[in-house]
Design a protein around this motif. Structure first.
Motif, PDB file in Angstrom:
ATOM      1  N   CYS A  12      -9.142 -47.429 -86.462  1.00 49.99           N
ATOM      2  CA  CYS A  12     -10.078 -48.300 -87.174  1.00 49.99           C
ATOM      3  C   CYS A  12      -9.352 -49.462 -87.823  1.00 49.99           C
ATOM      4  CB  CYS A  12     -10.804 -47.488 -88.241  1.00 49.99           C
ATOM      5  SG  CYS A  12     -11.592 -48.486 -89.490  1.00 49.99           S
ATOM      6  N   GLN A  13      -9.853 -50.663 -87.584  1.00 53.76           N
ATOM      7  CA  GLN A  13      -9.259 -51.848 -88.184  1.00 53.76           C
ATOM      8  C   GLN A  13     -10.259 -52.496 -89.135  1.00 53.76           C
ATOM      9  OE1 GLN A  13      -6.311 -51.899 -87.737  1.00 53.76           O
ATOM     10  NE2 GLN A  13      -5.941 -50.956 -85.771  1.00 53.76           N
ATOM     11  N   PRO A  14      -9.781 -53.140 -90.190  1.00 45.78           N
ATOM     12  CA  PRO A  14     -10.695 -53.678 -91.176  1.00 45.78           C
ATOM     13  C   PRO A  14     -11.373 -54.988 -90.814  1.00 45.78           C
ATOM     14  CG  PRO A  14      -8.433 -54.058 -91.863  1.00 45.78           C
ATOM     15  CD  PRO A  14      -8.382 -53.234 -90.618  1.00 45.78           C
ATOM     16  N   PHE A  15     -10.946 -55.660 -89.771  1.00 52.42           N
ATOM     17  CA  PHE A  15     -11.558 -56.948 -89.436  1.00 52.42           C
ATOM     18  C   PHE A  15     -11.854 -57.022 -87.952  1.00 52.42           C
ATOM     19  CE2 PHE A  15      -8.919 -57.752 -93.131  1.00 52.42           C
ATOM     20  CZ  PHE A  15      -9.823 -58.342 -93.974  1.00 52.42           C
ATOM     21  N   GLY A  16     -13.035 -57.605 -87.597  1.00 55.45           N
ATOM     22  CA  GLY A  16     -13.333 -57.912 -86.210  1.00 55.45           C
ATOM     23  C   GLY A  16     -12.725 -59.260 -85.872  1.00 55.45           C
ATOM     24  N   LEU A  17     -12.244 -59.419 -84.630  1.00 51.00           N
ATOM     25  CA  LEU A  17     -11.509 -60.636 -84.332  1.00 51.00           C
ATOM     26  C   LEU A  17     -12.096 -61.437 -83.182  1.00 51.00           C
ATOM     27  CD1 LEU A  17      -7.894 -59.355 -84.819  1.00 51.00           C
ATOM     28  CD2 LEU A  17      -9.259 -60.688 -86.375  1.00 51.00           C
ATOM     29  N   ASP A  18     -11.756 -61.073 -81.960  1.00 48.35           N
ATOM     30  CA  ASP A  18     -12.094 -61.946 -80.838  1.00 48.35           C
ATOM     31  C   ASP A  18     -13.537 -61.751 -80.397  1.00 48.35           C
ATOM     32  OD1 ASP A  18      -8.863 -61.336 -79.489  1.00 48.35           O
ATOM     33  OD2 ASP A  18      -9.545 -63.005 -80.698  1.00 48.35           O
ATOM     34  N   HIS A  40      -5.785 -54.151 -76.265  1.00 44.35           N
ATOM     35  CA  HIS A  40      -4.695 -53.223 -76.048  1.00 44.35           C
ATOM     36  C   HIS A  40      -4.071 -52.930 -77.391  1.00 44.35           C
ATOM     37  CE1 HIS A  40      -4.834 -53.696 -71.683  1.00 44.35           C
ATOM     38  NE2 HIS A  40      -5.014 -54.983 -71.905  1.00 44.35           N
ATOM     39  N   SER A  41      -3.167 -51.983 -77.398  1.00 43.94           N
ATOM     40  CA  SER A  41      -2.507 -51.672 -78.659  1.00 43.94           C
ATOM     41  C   SER A  41      -1.635 -52.833 -79.094  1.00 43.94           C
ATOM     42  CB  SER A  41      -1.634 -50.425 -78.503  1.00 43.94           C
ATOM     43  OG  SER A  41      -0.539 -50.718 -77.661  1.00 43.94           O
ATOM     44  N   ALA A  42      -1.297 -52.825 -80.378  1.00 46.41           N
ATOM     45  CA  ALA A  42      -0.428 -53.879 -80.901  1.00 46.41           C
ATOM     46  C   ALA A  42       0.895 -53.896 -80.152  1.00 46.41           C
ATOM     47  CB  ALA A  42      -0.200 -53.654 -82.392  1.00 46.41           C
ATOM     48  N   ARG A  43       1.345 -52.739 -79.746  1.00 49.36           N
ATOM     49  CA  ARG A  43       2.615 -52.668 -79.027  1.00 49.36           C
ATOM     50  C   ARG A  43       2.520 -53.384 -77.690  1.00 49.36           C
ATOM     51  NH1 ARG A  43       4.145 -46.744 -78.077  1.00 49.36           N
ATOM     52  NH2 ARG A  43       3.720 -46.796 -80.288  1.00 49.36           N
ATOM     53  N   GLU A  44       1.377 -53.191 -76.993  1.00 52.10           N
ATOM     54  CA  GLU A  44       1.222 -53.814 -75.679  1.00 52.10           C
ATOM     55  C   GLU A  44       1.034 -55.322 -75.779  1.00 52.10           C
ATOM     56  OE1 GLU A  44      -2.128 -51.389 -74.674  1.00 52.10           O
ATOM     57  OE2 GLU A  44      -1.005 -50.329 -73.135  1.00 52.10           O
ATOM     58  N   ARG A  45       0.320 -55.783 -76.835  1.00 50.06           N
ATOM     59  CA  ARG A  45       0.006 -57.191 -76.955  1.00 50.06           C
ATOM     60  C   ARG A  45       1.032 -57.974 -77.750  1.00 50.06           C
ATOM     61  NH1 ARG A  45      -4.502 -59.864 -74.807  1.00 50.06           N
ATOM     62  NH2 ARG A  45      -5.871 -58.317 -73.896  1.00 50.06           N
ATOM     63  N   THR A  64       3.977 -58.033 -92.864  1.00 46.01           N
ATOM     64  CA  THR A  64       4.455 -56.657 -93.047  1.00 46.01           C
ATOM     65  C   THR A  64       4.021 -55.712 -91.937  1.00 46.01           C
ATOM     66  OG1 THR A  64       2.545 -56.102 -94.443  1.00 46.01           O
ATOM     67  CG2 THR A  64       4.538 -56.929 -95.552  1.00 46.01           C
ATOM     68  N   ASN A  65       2.756 -55.828 -91.495  1.00 50.48           N
ATOM     69  CA  ASN A  65       2.250 -54.920 -90.465  1.00 50.48           C
ATOM     70  C   ASN A  65       1.302 -55.642 -89.525  1.00 50.48           C
ATOM     71  OD1 ASN A  65       2.360 -53.041 -93.179  1.00 50.48           O
ATOM     72  ND2 ASN A  65       3.117 -51.970 -91.361  1.00 50.48           N
ATOM     73  N   LEU A  66       1.474 -55.408 -88.224  1.00 46.99           N
ATOM     74  CA  LEU A  66       0.531 -55.909 -87.239  1.00 46.99           C
ATOM     75  C   LEU A  66      -0.632 -54.928 -87.178  1.00 46.99           C
ATOM     76  CD1 LEU A  66      -0.284 -57.891 -84.999  1.00 46.99           C
ATOM     77  CD2 LEU A  66       1.130 -56.563 -83.409  1.00 46.99           C
ATOM     78  N   VAL A  67      -1.803 -55.393 -87.586  1.00 47.54           N
ATOM     79  CA  VAL A  67      -2.980 -54.533 -87.669  1.00 47.54           C
ATOM     80  C   VAL A  67      -3.720 -54.479 -86.347  1.00 47.54           C
ATOM     81  CG1 VAL A  67      -5.197 -54.214 -88.852  1.00 47.54           C
ATOM     82  CG2 VAL A  67      -3.202 -54.996 -90.139  1.00 47.54           C
ATOM     83  N   TYR A  68      -3.831 -55.622 -85.701  1.00 50.44           N
ATOM     84  CA  TYR A  68      -4.622 -55.745 -84.479  1.00 50.44           C
ATOM     85  C   TYR A  68      -4.063 -56.867 -83.637  1.00 50.44           C
ATOM     86  CZ  TYR A  68      -8.535 -57.277 -81.518  1.00 50.44           C
ATOM     87  OH  TYR A  68      -9.307 -57.663 -80.452  1.00 50.44           O
ATOM     88  N   SER A  69      -4.113 -56.687 -82.302  1.00 49.08           N
ATOM     89  CA  SER A  69      -3.710 -57.756 -81.408  1.00 49.08           C
ATOM     90  C   SER A  69      -4.694 -57.827 -80.253  1.00 49.08           C
ATOM     91  CB  SER A  69      -2.286 -57.508 -80.878  1.00 49.08           C
ATOM     92  OG  SER A  69      -1.779 -58.648 -80.234  1.00 49.08           O
ATOM     93  N   GLY A  70      -5.307 -59.001 -80.087  1.00 49.60           N
ATOM     94  CA  GLY A  70      -6.312 -59.173 -79.043  1.00 49.60           C
ATOM     95  C   GLY A  70      -5.954 -60.295 -78.091  1.00 49.60           C
ATOM     96  N   ALA A  71      -6.948 -60.718 -77.317  1.00 50.33           N
ATOM     97  CA  ALA A  71      -6.704 -61.703 -76.271  1.00 50.33           C
ATOM     98  C   ALA A  71      -6.293 -63.054 -76.834  1.00 50.33           C
ATOM     99  CB  ALA A  71      -7.959 -61.856 -75.405  1.00 50.33           C
ATOM    100  N   THR A  72      -6.849 -63.447 -77.971  1.00 45.84           N
ATOM    101  CA  THR A  72      -6.543 -64.774 -78.516  1.00 45.84           C
ATOM    102  C   THR A  72      -6.036 -64.740 -79.955  1.00 45.84           C
ATOM    103  OG1 THR A  72      -8.836 -65.091 -79.260  1.00 45.84           O
ATOM    104  CG2 THR A  72      -8.269 -65.884 -77.046  1.00 45.84           C
ATOM    105  N   THR A  73      -6.234 -63.634 -80.654  1.00 48.35           N
ATOM    106  CA  THR A  73      -5.846 -63.578 -82.064  1.00 48.35           C
ATOM    107  C   THR A  73      -5.082 -62.308 -82.397  1.00 48.35           C
ATOM    108  OG1 THR A  73      -7.992 -62.602 -82.629  1.00 48.35           O
ATOM    109  CG2 THR A  73      -7.750 -64.994 -82.917  1.00 48.35           C
ATOM    110  N   GLN A  74      -4.322 -62.404 -83.464  1.00 45.90           N
ATOM    111  CA  GLN A  74      -3.691 -61.236 -84.066  1.00 45.90           C
ATOM    112  C   GLN A  74      -4.096 -61.184 -85.535  1.00 45.90           C
ATOM    113  OE1 GLN A  74       0.567 -61.573 -83.486  1.00 45.90           O
ATOM    114  NE2 GLN A  74       0.482 -60.654 -81.449  1.00 45.90           N
ATOM    115  N   LEU A  89      -3.808 -62.012 -92.487  1.00 50.52           N
ATOM    116  CA  LEU A  89      -3.635 -63.292 -91.796  1.00 50.52           C
ATOM    117  C   LEU A  89      -4.194 -63.148 -90.389  1.00 50.52           C
ATOM    118  CD1 LEU A  89      -0.039 -64.490 -92.814  1.00 50.52           C
ATOM    119  CD2 LEU A  89      -2.189 -64.653 -94.085  1.00 50.52           C
ATOM    120  N   LYS A  90      -5.193 -63.949 -90.090  1.00 56.74           N
ATOM    121  CA  LYS A  90      -5.776 -63.974 -88.753  1.00 56.74           C
ATOM    122  C   LYS A  90      -5.249 -65.198 -88.042  1.00 56.74           C
ATOM    123  CE  LYS A  90     -10.301 -64.233 -86.443  1.00 56.74           C
ATOM    124  NZ  LYS A  90     -11.767 -64.222 -86.657  1.00 56.74           N
ATOM    125  N   MET A  91      -4.449 -64.993 -86.999  1.00 58.48           N
ATOM    126  CA  MET A  91      -3.744 -66.108 -86.362  1.00 58.48           C
ATOM    127  C   MET A  91      -3.957 -66.132 -84.862  1.00 58.48           C
ATOM    128  SD  MET A  91       0.112 -64.597 -86.800  1.00 58.48           S
ATOM    129  CE  MET A  91      -0.210 -64.263 -88.533  1.00 58.48           C
TER     130      MET A  91
END
Length: 338
Positions: A12-18, A40-45, A64-74, A89-91
């Motif tokens: 579960c992640q606290p923010f929706g992204l892509d 995919h997992s943060a490790r894969e992306r 400090t921590n990568l919470v989520y990694s998607g197609a266009t944002t982390q 930080l949504k980047m």
């Protein structure tokens, strides 16, 4: 953090992204449920974003921590060096950092939140670019999203479901009071505390309503939203008002009380056709514990024609106050002034 004696999924992640245009199911299964992403997992992306560059500092923010990694944002958890305050930080990942449309989505979120001030909406403090990376600085909110609560099962959140429904409705109404529609209302975009407090997130599709341009030139140039929750008028690319969000909110509450969205399909095309043509199902039929009064409210809010729905989210909210959600609920108190 305790979650009413229910274990919240570790993913579960606290923010929706892509989220942009509706997307089809990638492989197998029904198209119902959350909008499908290439996740995919943060490790894969990680190799496509900040991780591969070795950057762990953006301006005053220490990652400090990568919470989520998607197609266009982390999404990163980060700490401000001077204050010690934690933020999200949504980047944009490297390949999207120069994409004008992706940059525009970030800027749109920031500009919207700067204009619309309400405690029911997640706070976005700034938009900035550091070392070629555009990003948003967002308040850190460690609550699970509503979709994660649903996946844990109704028994996990039933004690707070009324607070969840009221809080989500209030958050959407806050946007509408300032003449904005969200256009992507769904369980993923509500963060919910163990006490039932709600914050609405993800404003990249938020749009001002009632403008001269929208009245004369129609809606979006492409279908935008999430297939399981999208309103018929969004599918038809018509000009929108708050009743489009109301439809999506009713889809969300249907899933919250029954465990599944009102419409599912074996393909995106079938799912969108059901939103356009299939009669809205009864939540009471799917979950016999749902009260007939609440089920009828949802059916009206799910009408295909916006003119057949409630006139506004506040009107829906007023009716909501006077009905029980489940058959064995106590009689609700008199409606409060909205």
């Amino acid at each position: 953090m305790l979650f009413l004696d229910c274990a919240v999924a570790a993913t579960c992640q606290p923010f929706g992204l892509d989220r942009r245009a509706v997307e089809p199911k990638r492989a197998g299964g029904a198209a119902g449920g959350t909008r499908q992403r290439e996740e995919h997992s943060a490790r894969e992306r990680g190799s496509t974003g900040i991780v591969s560059s070795g950057i762990r500092q953006l301006g005053p923010y220490r990652l400090t921590n990568l919470v989520y990694s998607g197609a266009t944002t982390q999404l990163w958890k980060a700490v401000h060096d001077a204050t010690g305050v934690t933020y999200a930080l949504k980047m944009l990942v490297h390949r999207a950092a120069k994409d004008r449309s992706q940059i525009a989505y970030l800027k749109r979120e920031y500009e919207f939140r700067r204009r619309v001030l309400d405690d029911n909406l997640i706070n976005i403090l700034e938009y900035r670019v550091e070392q070629g990376t555009p990003f948003l600085v967002i308040e850190w909110c460690p609550w699970p999203n509503m979709k994660s609560w649903i996946q844990e099962g109704l028994d996990c959140y039933r004690p707070i479901i009324r607070q969840m429904i009221f809080g989500a409705t209030e958050a959407v109404a806050a946007m509408h009071r300032q003449k904005y529609v969200h256009r992507d209302i769904k369980p993923d975009n509500f963060l919910v505390s163990p006490q039932g407090q709600v914050k609405l997130i993800d404003f990249a599709l938020a749009k001002k309503t009632g403008g001269l341009f929208s009245r004369f030139f129609g809606g979006a140039p492409k279908i935008q939203g999430t297939a399981s929750y999208i309103s018929p008028e969004q599918i038809r690319k018509k000009p929108l008002d708050g009743r489009a969000d109301l439809y999506s909110l009713a889809c969300t509450f249907f899933e919250l009380t029954t465990g599944r969205p009102p419409f599912t399909g074996s393909s995106q095309s079938e799912l969108l056709t059901k939103h356009l043509k299939a009669p809205p199902p009864s939540a009471e039929t799917v979950n016999p514990e749902v009260s007939p009064q609440f089920s009828q409210l949802l059916i009206k809010a799910l009408a295909k024609n916006p003119n057949d729905r409630f006139r506004s989210v506040p009107e829906f909210f007023g009716e909501l106050h006077s009905v029980p959600i489940f058959k064995n609920d106590p009689t609700p108190a008199p409606a409060a002034v909205f």
